[in-house]
Motif scaffolding. Sequence first.
Motif, short mmCIF file in Angstrom:
data_model
loop_
_atom_site.label_atom_id
_atom_site.label_comp_id
_atom_site.label_asym_id
_atom_site.label_seq_id
_atom_site.Cartn_x
_atom_site.Cartn_y
_atom_site.Cartn_z
N THR A 150 41.88 48.19 37.65
CA THR A 150 40.46 48.86 38.21
C THR A 150 40.24 50.04 37.31
O THR A 150 39.11 50.34 36.94
CB THR A 150 40.39 49.15 39.52
N SER A 177 33.01 47.68 46.30
CA SER A 177 34.35 47.35 46.94
C SER A 177 35.19 46.44 46.25
O SER A 177 34.68 45.69 45.80
CB SER A 177 34.02 46.72 48.26
N VAL A 178 36.29 46.72 46.08
CA VAL A 178 37.30 45.88 45.55
C VAL A 178 38.75 46.03 45.95
O VAL A 178 39.28 46.92 46.24
CB VAL A 178 37.37 46.33 43.75
N GLY A 179 39.63 44.77 45.41
CA GLY A 179 40.92 44.75 45.80
C GLY A 179 41.43 43.72 46.99
O GLY A 179 42.38 43.34 46.87
N GLU A 180 40.52 43.48 47.80
CA GLU A 180 40.96 42.72 48.92
C GLU A 180 39.52 42.23 49.63
O GLU A 180 38.45 43.07 49.72
CB GLU A 180 41.78 43.28 50.01
N ASP A 225 30.50 43.87 46.54
CA ASP A 225 31.87 43.43 46.92
C ASP A 225 32.32 42.50 45.69
O ASP A 225 32.01 41.40 45.55
CB ASP A 225 31.97 42.68 48.32
N THR A 231 43.79 41.10 37.84
CA THR A 231 44.40 41.86 36.73
C THR A 231 44.06 40.62 35.47
O THR A 231 43.67 41.10 34.32
CB THR A 231 45.71 42.16 36.90
N GLU A 232 44.30 39.53 35.92
CA GLU A 232 44.17 38.46 34.82
C GLU A 232 42.84 38.29 34.29
O GLU A 232 42.62 37.83 33.23
CB GLU A 232 44.78 37.19 35.36
N ASP A 253 43.87 32.38 45.07
CA ASP A 253 43.03 32.98 46.21
C ASP A 253 42.43 31.76 47.03
O ASP A 253 41.97 30.77 46.58
CB ASP A 253 41.67 33.79 45.89
N VAL A 287 35.82 35.31 49.54
CA VAL A 287 37.04 34.96 49.35
C VAL A 287 37.89 35.41 50.48
O VAL A 287 37.61 36.21 51.08
CB VAL A 287 37.58 36.14 48.00
N ARG A 344 45.27 35.82 49.38
CA ARG A 344 45.94 34.78 48.74
C ARG A 344 46.51 33.50 49.49
O ARG A 344 46.67 33.70 50.45
CB ARG A 344 47.13 35.79 48.20
N ASN A 376 48.84 41.47 49.78
CA ASN A 376 47.99 42.57 49.11
C ASN A 376 47.92 43.58 50.19
O ASN A 376 47.64 43.49 51.28
CB ASN A 376 46.52 41.91 49.32
N ARG A 430 49.07 44.58 44.78
CA ARG A 430 49.74 43.20 44.61
C ARG A 430 51.08 43.44 44.50
O ARG A 430 51.76 43.99 43.61
CB ARG A 430 49.06 42.64 43.43
#
Length: 648
Positions: A308, A382-385, A408, A413-414, A502, A514, A517, A523, A528
């Motif tokens: 991020t 918002s990010v990450g989960e 959201d 990373t990929e 996911d 979403v 995982r 998470n 991660r």
Amino acid sequence: MTETPDAYPPSPEFAAAANVDAGVYERAAQDREGFWAEQADHLHWRRRWNQVLDWSEAPVAKWFVGGRLNVAYNCVDRHVLEGRGDKVALHWEGEPGDSRTITYADLLTEVGRAANYLTSLGLTAGDRVAIYMPMIPETIVAMLACARLGLTHSLVFAGFSPTALRQRIDDAEARLVITTDGQWRRGNPAPLKEAVDEALFAHGDVPSSVEHVLVVRRVGIEVAWTEGRDLWWHETVAQTEPAHEAEAFDSEHPLFILYTSGTTGKPKGILHTSGGYLTQTAYTHRVVFDHKPETDIYWCTADVGWVTGHSYIVYGPLANGATQVLYEGTPNFPDEHRHWQIIEKYGVTIYYTAPTLVRTFMKWGRQIPDAHDLSSIRVLGSVGEPINPEAWRWYRDVIGGGTAPIVDTWWQTETGAIMISPLPGITATKPGAAMTPLPGISATVVDEEGNTVRRGETEANGYLVLDEPWPAMLRGIWGDMERYRATYWERFAAQGWYFAGDGAKLDVNGDLWVLGRVDDVMNVSGHRISTAEVESALVGHSGVAEAAVVGATDETTGQGIVAFVILSADATDTGAAMVKELEAEVAREISPIARPREIHVVPELPKTRSGKIMRRLLRDVAEGRELGDTSTLVDPQVFENIRTGRSE
Ligand code: WT7
């Protein structure tokens, strides 16, 4: 959920002034490659590409084939040359209360000095540089200097252990490490260079690939010094000539490696390249945040050591000439008002953070943000989960004044850049939904066999797959292309789809949610961590014979790490002291963020006949649920034993 969830459309004023209009989805769908070429045209290319996408060697994509550019030139020089040198690039806030204002012209000077100095060390395009630094301007200068020279940087989050750092240095064969003497942690200096020394020396004196350690003085503590190897930034880089001409590199030139957790213990070095990555990070930063360089003050609270930070502090925003806030410390130092004070001080208009932090703010109470004027905020990210609807509503009401749209943003990373997100001037957002793949991006939800899951089939949750290549996609796993194929492309090989790992569902309107995982990746606070990594740290302790780790739902951190361990005959202690010792061991081996929330000493672990640990059942135990299907267990009695073990 069968009925339509409540939705929040943008205000007519926001929609009218937005960077993109609703027709953009249609235009992008009709000519995807043409659409991406238009986005790439926002950058400066030394030589234009002759082909937008070459997918003939899938799953390794080439974007903007034949094009040449310099990433740092795009993020810095271009703004200065076009007359924006005096524009502030970074409003930097140090944790102890010091601050610095860095314009694009300043950034050009600093990056030029660093580029000249790194060249004088003999580093040349393609070499790898490890960067192990806190949130200070020099970290960004170091990254941009690497980009400018075609050096591939590999950032290692400054909370990672010496072991984790060494593993990443070795895997990438880094020739240089850039670090600081230490970092501020709630008012106290904590050593950092010491961890580099430990990483480089403490491994049975096995020599590493590292030739030099370049050290920025940040906290002023004493550091051990290895003559010839160690170099002070202020005695070298800061004394070097700033004039530096940027050379253009191929669009596919490696820009960075960033390690992330997979389902095995060994972290994966995710490889990103230049032209496509910069195109998509700049495009998404422009449209997802509706970023207006003349008026917005943007703040992404992530650490630069995570993706991020790479994409939404460094490359995307700087390519767009943003003025942004960079904050060194924690949100509760010296007290819980810190973020809101910073927002007031700089008039932050776009604020991008993680759900775990929103939930922490909720816990601290709304009287804290309410004591501040946050009216400058016009977009929240918002990010990450997944963000739970309660936190979403609180975020919009308390921080966003009841009007700011929330984006959201789902990505990894990929993926390198945002893939699925509302567009703030177009989308009627729903609390908890990532909503729609961005224009130019294609994603779908499928079942085990790869059949499309239809909208509204909410019980039949599916897997999130990406069915078309995208410009910022990873180009592989460093040094292990076989693992790249196996991890992401084997699951739906027949269809040629990327498997994100996911779970997801489509609601009755076809909007995407979403769900988290579906593999053995946890998470925790948006970080991660693989179960295997924590298990291997646990069994590395002589007192542990076997370990199984699961992520259990946690009110604040999303998931918490719960470990079940069988002690070995060597265990010196079997009680609370052992549990403490094991918790500390994991924090030492990996990082404090991987410290288990609970460790249970158990007599045995539930296994299938083929010997696989049944994590699903352990998760049931960890979350205090009735046990699911135990029919494939060798010995259902183990649960009685585990439960008795737990309640001790
Ligand atoms: C995993 C990727 C992307 C930057 C931060 C994390 C989860 C990320 C969302 C979201 C639901 C999300 C996924 C994904 N995730 N954003 N908006 N909604 N889940 O990057 O460490 O590579 O982790 O984070 O599970 O696969 P990362």
